[in-house]
Design a protein around this motif. Structure first.
Motif, PDB file in Angstrom:
ATOM      1  N   GLU A  65     -11.204  -1.886  31.827  1.00  0.00           N
ATOM      2  CA  GLU A  65     -10.406  -1.469  30.680  1.00  0.00           C
ATOM      3  C   GLU A  65      -9.308  -2.497  30.392  1.00  0.00           C
ATOM      4  O   GLU A  65      -8.587  -2.943  31.272  1.00  0.00           O
ATOM      5  CB  GLU A  65      -9.773  -0.114  30.976  1.00  0.00           C
ATOM      6  CG  GLU A  65      -9.019   0.456  29.802  1.00  0.00           C
ATOM      7  CD  GLU A  65      -8.442   1.826  30.120  1.00  0.00           C
ATOM      8  OE1 GLU A  65      -7.432   2.163  29.500  1.00  0.00           O
ATOM      9  OE2 GLU A  65      -8.991   2.510  30.986  1.00  0.00           O
ATOM     10  N   GLY A  66      -9.211  -2.933  29.141  1.00  0.00           N
ATOM     11  CA  GLY A  66      -8.187  -3.884  28.729  1.00  0.00           C
ATOM     12  C   GLY A  66      -8.546  -5.341  28.973  1.00  0.00           C
ATOM     13  O   GLY A  66      -7.754  -6.230  28.725  1.00  0.00           O
ATOM     14  N   PHE A  67      -9.760  -5.616  29.441  1.00  0.00           N
ATOM     15  CA  PHE A  67     -10.179  -6.991  29.714  1.00  0.00           C
ATOM     16  C   PHE A  67     -11.351  -7.340  28.823  1.00  0.00           C
ATOM     17  O   PHE A  67     -12.339  -6.629  28.770  1.00  0.00           O
ATOM     18  CB  PHE A  67     -10.588  -7.142  31.182  1.00  0.00           C
ATOM     19  CG  PHE A  67     -11.121  -8.502  31.527  1.00  0.00           C
ATOM     20  CD1 PHE A  67     -10.277  -9.596  31.596  1.00  0.00           C
ATOM     21  CD2 PHE A  67     -12.471  -8.694  31.754  1.00  0.00           C
ATOM     22  CE1 PHE A  67     -10.766 -10.843  31.904  1.00  0.00           C
ATOM     23  CE2 PHE A  67     -12.964  -9.938  32.068  1.00  0.00           C
ATOM     24  CZ  PHE A  67     -12.114 -11.018  32.139  1.00  0.00           C
ATOM     25  N   THR A  68     -11.222  -8.451  28.109  1.00  0.00           N
ATOM     26  CA  THR A  68     -12.295  -8.931  27.267  1.00  0.00           C
ATOM     27  C   THR A  68     -12.755 -10.290  27.786  1.00  0.00           C
ATOM     28  O   THR A  68     -12.022 -11.272  27.677  1.00  0.00           O
ATOM     29  CB  THR A  68     -11.812  -9.092  25.801  1.00  0.00           C
ATOM     30  OG1 THR A  68     -11.060  -7.959  25.443  1.00  0.00           O
ATOM     31  CG2 THR A  68     -12.980  -9.254  24.866  1.00  0.00           C
TER      32      THR A  68
END
Length: 119
Positions: free
Chosen positions: A33-36
């Protein structure tokens, strides 16, 4: 007392897993979550990468060739008994190595100072 024992157990039962089963799919990257993650554009062959790096900093391969040339020629002179020539070529090899190290350091700084390109 029975209520205290049941409060530590979560409301929903845990999924039973067989021995050796992994809780996530190894063929896919993890979903954080929150990492691309950055997408990999394409793989390049050794030849393509070598040519690209040589164009970015042409002094490193020149220094490597100079170092190898001085080393080989110096060893040949040493084997032939030409000690003075061998000594001069070994000093030249040290100079060529220093040139190569300086070229690498300058290339690193030049790359770090260059603005990032969006691909």
């Amino acid at each position: 007392m029975a209520a205290a024992a049941t409060s530590a157990v979560p409301d929903q039962p845990l999924k039973a897993q067989a021995a050796g089963q992994v809780p996530f799919d190894l063929s896919q990257p993890p979903d954080i979550e929150g990492f691309t993650p950055l997408t990999k554009i394409r793989d390049e062959s050794f030849k393509e990468k070598f040519l690209r790096k040589t164009k970015e900093n042409p002094f490193v391969p020149i220094g490597c060739l100079g170092t190898a040339g001085a080393l080989l020629y110096g060893l040949r002179a040493f084997h032939q008994g030409k000690t003075r020539q061998s000594q001069m070529l070994m000093r030249g090899r040290i100079f060529a190595q220093g040139f190569t190290v300086v070229a690498i350091i300058v290339g690193i700084f030049a790359t770090a100072l260059k603005p990032k390109q969006s691909r």
